[in-house]
Motif scaffolding. Structure first.
Motif, short mmCIF file in Angstrom:
data_model
loop_
_atom_site.label_atom_id
_atom_site.label_comp_id
_atom_site.label_asym_id
_atom_site.label_seq_id
_atom_site.Cartn_x
_atom_site.Cartn_y
_atom_site.Cartn_z
N ASN A 115 0.83 -1.21 0.00
CA ASN A 115 0.00 0.00 0.00
C ASN A 115 0.86 1.26 0.00
OD1 ASN A 115 -2.37 -1.47 0.02
ND2 ASN A 115 -2.53 -1.49 2.26
N THR A 139 0.54 4.06 -2.83
CA THR A 139 0.16 5.43 -2.47
C THR A 139 1.21 6.43 -2.93
OG1 THR A 139 -1.06 4.62 -0.54
CG2 THR A 139 -0.45 6.94 -0.55
N ARG A 187 1.16 6.77 -6.70
CA ARG A 187 0.00 7.53 -7.18
C ARG A 187 0.20 9.03 -6.94
NH1 ARG A 187 -4.72 5.92 -8.85
NH2 ARG A 187 -4.41 3.82 -8.05
N LEU A 188 0.74 9.39 -5.78
CA LEU A 188 0.97 10.80 -5.48
C LEU A 188 2.02 11.41 -6.41
CD1 LEU A 188 0.98 10.67 -1.57
CD2 LEU A 188 -0.75 11.74 -3.02
#
Length: 213
Positions: free
Chosen positions: A185, A189, A192-193
């Protein structure tokens, strides 16, 4: 190198990593390292001569996977593929080498005073290559016009969080230490950021994001 020598050195390096991670360099005693490794204290000095040399070897053992992770960034000419792979590789290092990662991060927070010159030179050269790779993608319009040096610093800081903030991570997740799912995760995350901020939407549509570690 004989198998016995190699085995003993591995035991000592593993024990030293755990001791340095738990106590820091100054508070760590060589007798505690030897006890954890299950070898006579004399063996530690026979193989590594001093605590300082042993500490340097521990740090160098983390530099090698960092260099391998950096190489992944530049293997593809597609920034989406390269950045995803790089972030996943750095998170994987934190998962697979938790003690050494903590020792290395602590050393950097103290100003890298005991980081060997060999490590400094390798990391500096690799950082420059990575920044130039990002700058090339930016100049070609494959990434948004951000500062490549600060983009690299952001990735470093985000991925290193999982070694620096153990207590905070445990408080948030309710786990004593991160699980494999937490690392997956984390990679997803952070990726994606990063990509959401620097990759044009058209490029993202052509290359769907795939998260794995």
């Amino acid at each position: 190198m004989s198998r016995i020598r190699q085995h003993n050195q591995h035991l000592i390096l593993e024990a030293a990593s755990a001791e340095f991670a738990a106590k820091g360099f100054d508070a760590t005693q060589t007798r505690d390292i030897a006890a954890r490794a299950g070898v006579p204290k004399a063996n530690l000095y026979y193989y590594f001569q001093s605590k300082e040399n042993l500490y340097a070897k521990v740090l160098l053992g983390f530099v090698e996977p960092l260099l391998a992770a950096s190489a992944v960034l530049r293997e593809s000419d597609d920034p989406i593929v390269g950045l995803q792979a790089y972030i996943a590789a750095r998170i994987r290092i934190a998962r697979e080498h938790p003690h050494i990662a903590k020792v290395f991060s602590s050393e950097l927070l103290l100003g890298a005073r005991q980081l060997p010159a060999e490590c400094r030179d390798l990391l500096y050269a690799e950082a420059q290559r990575n920044v130039e790779c990002l700058r090339s993608w930016i100049d070609r319009g494959l990434l948004a016009p951000v500062d490549p040096q600060h983009l690299m610093l952001f990735i470093w800081s985000a991925t290193r969080t999982y070694t620096n903030l153990g207590w905070q991570m445990a408080h948030i997740t309710g786990q004593k230490k991160p699980r494999d799912a937490d690392y997956r995760n984390a990679a997803a995350t952070i990726t994606r950021l990063v990509l959401g901020g620097v990759v044009p939407e058209v490029a993202q549509a052509k290359q769907p994001l795939m998260f794995a570690t």
